[in-house]
Design an enzyme around this catalytic site. Structure first.
Site, PDB file in Angstrom:
ATOM      1  N   PHE A 143       0.852  -1.189   0.000  1.00  0.00           N
ATOM      2  CA  PHE A 143       0.000   0.000   0.000  1.00  0.00           C
ATOM      3  C   PHE A 143       0.884   1.233   0.000  1.00  0.00           C
ATOM      4  CE2 PHE A 143      -2.439   3.451   1.863  1.00  0.00           C
ATOM      5  CZ  PHE A 143      -3.657   3.349   1.199  1.00  0.00           C
ATOM      6  N   ASP A 227       9.583   2.858   0.966  1.00  0.00           N
ATOM      7  CA  ASP A 227       8.437   3.581   1.518  1.00  0.00           C
ATOM      8  C   ASP A 227       8.450   3.426   3.043  1.00  0.00           C
ATOM      9  OD1 ASP A 227       5.970   4.404   2.460  1.00  0.00           O
ATOM     10  OD2 ASP A 227       4.828   3.548   0.806  1.00  0.00           O
ATOM     11  N   LYS A 261       3.645  10.760   7.849  1.00  0.00           N
ATOM     12  CA  LYS A 261       3.037  10.313   9.109  1.00  0.00           C
ATOM     13  C   LYS A 261       3.767  10.855  10.331  1.00  0.00           C
ATOM     14  CE  LYS A 261       0.473   6.226   7.530  1.00  0.00           C
ATOM     15  NZ  LYS A 261      -0.878   6.654   7.915  1.00  0.00           N
TER      16      LYS A 261
END
Length: 405
Positions: A143, A227, A261
């Site tokens: 994802f 990522d 984040k």
């Protein structure tokens, strides 16, 4: 198995009704309507208290209303909040310098500031296109976001299919070294991967996979893009998951690292960090953002990263993660078949697809957790948690497991 009662209350129901009238149909019904928080606790509009072991999906690294974040916002808002990308500001420069230092990117390190993880991924896609090669390899069940480029990389067909055709040239392969070796070639621009697949159920890469991917991409002249949106900012017990011992050869680095984040502690901010020759791929005017790197977001990010470092929260994540995993195992719940992950990103695997029921039962009891899949409960608490929060979590989680048994 007892049925959990949905969180309700006079104010909660009023806000749910108002939300339903104005929210896009893509938004689910809110599980609760949260009004304020402190540390690892948060309260809803009817005054119910919750222990937050999701932290906004690994975002609120310092918990809620941390003085460092509050002070940084107030101080920077009183100076200047936005200057556009025709200018820079001291916080924006400090933000880039901090990320270069923490990632170990060195003298060749460069930073593109973004507003979110998805935007940082979009920058990584454009970086890969600058190689002149047509193919990007991503992994099944991975994802990377919901904007069109990020969605094309996401290895979940159900998310992509309503929006096809996707960005061409992206291929999804199994997380298997033989599959990666077979897919590599001179037309591969980049390989993108997550060190831990958070949305797939907190699934770490197989041992040695990251180092092998680094070797293969180098041999074929492709970029390795890591990522770290969910795994960065100390969450796994190192500043970034690729830095754990045994993941890469000593001194080796990815070509690009995608961040968001937790680096902002609740303020929307992301970044793409490049190293080596990858830092020379973008030329003047080839990418940009009106809000990317604005003084407010970067000032908060610098403050958050500084507090994580000052307070030893990377080490706390490693220590508390081990404590938390052992505590869950010691519950000896017949539902739990595996506890996995690193630091304070943990997946609890269940023997049947009742993760949603466990999450609902937990919310009813005052605990916020997440179902990453039908059989996996995801935990991503603030990095500040200690003995008291873990003890409280184990009590609430045990009751929630029993309710779903």
């Amino acid at each position: 198995m007892s049925e959990p009662r949905p969180v309700t209350g006079e104010m909660t129901e009023e806000y749910r009704a108002r939300f339903a009238r104005v929210a896009m149909r893509s938004a689910p019904t809110p599980m609760a309507v949260l009004e304020h928080g402190e540390g690892a606790r948060v309260w809803d509009v009817d005054g119910a208290e919750y222990l937050d072991f999701l932290a906004g999906i690994a975002v609120n690294a310092l918990g809620h209303a941390h003085p460092v974040v509050v002070d940084a916002i107030a101080a920077q808002a009183a100076r200047v909040m936005h200057v556009s990308n025709y200018f820079t500001s001291p916080p924006a420069v400090a933000f880039a310098e901090t990320l270069v230092r923490l990632t170990g990117a060195g003298e060749s390190g460069r930073v593109y500031p973004a507003n979110s993880g998805a935007e940082a991924i979009e920058a990584a896609v454009k970086l890969a296109r600058r190689t002149g090669r047509p193919r990007i390899l991503a992994f099944e069940s991975g994802f990377h976001g919901r904007t069109m480029g990020a969605l094309a990389l996401t290895g979940k067909a159900a998310l992509r299919e309503p929006f096809e055709p996707m960005l061409p040239g992206v291929e999804h392969i199994p997380t298997d070294l033989a599959a990666l070796e077979a897919a590599m070639g001179p037309d591969v621009a980049a390989v993108i991967l997550e060190p831990i697949k958070g949305e797939a159920g907190v699934v770490p890469l197989p041992a040695g996979f990251l180092a092998a991917a680094r070797r293969l991409t180098r041999e074929h002249g492709a970029l390795l893009i890591v990522d770290e949106i969910q795994t960065g900012a100390g969450r796994t017990g190192e500043w970034f998951a690729f830095q754990h011992a045994g993941e890469l050869e000593p001194g080796d680095l990815p070509d690009a690292i995608v961040l968001a984040k937790g680096i902002g502690g609740g303020v929307p901010v992301g970044a793409l960090v490049t190293t080596g020759a990858a830092s020379e791929l973008f030329t003047l005017g080839q990418h940009g953002s009106t809000f990317g790197g604005n003084p407010l977001a970067t000032a908060v990010a610098v403050a958050v990263l500084g507090e994580i470092e000052r307070a030893g929260l990377v080490q706390n994540a490693a220590r508390r993660g081990e404590q938390l995993q052992q505590g869950i195992r010691d519950l000896a719940s017949p539902l739990v078949t595996e506890v996995r992950g690193r630091g304070l990103l943990i997946g609890v695997e269940l023997d049947r697809p009742v993760a949603g029921h466990v999450v609902a039962a937990a919310l009813e009891r005052g605990l916020i957790i997440n179902a990453a899949s039908g059989t996996t409960v995801r935990l991503a608490p603030p990095l500040i948690i200690g003995d008291a929060e873990i003890e409280r979590f184990l009590t609430l989680f045990s009751a929630s497991l029993e309710a779903a048994a």
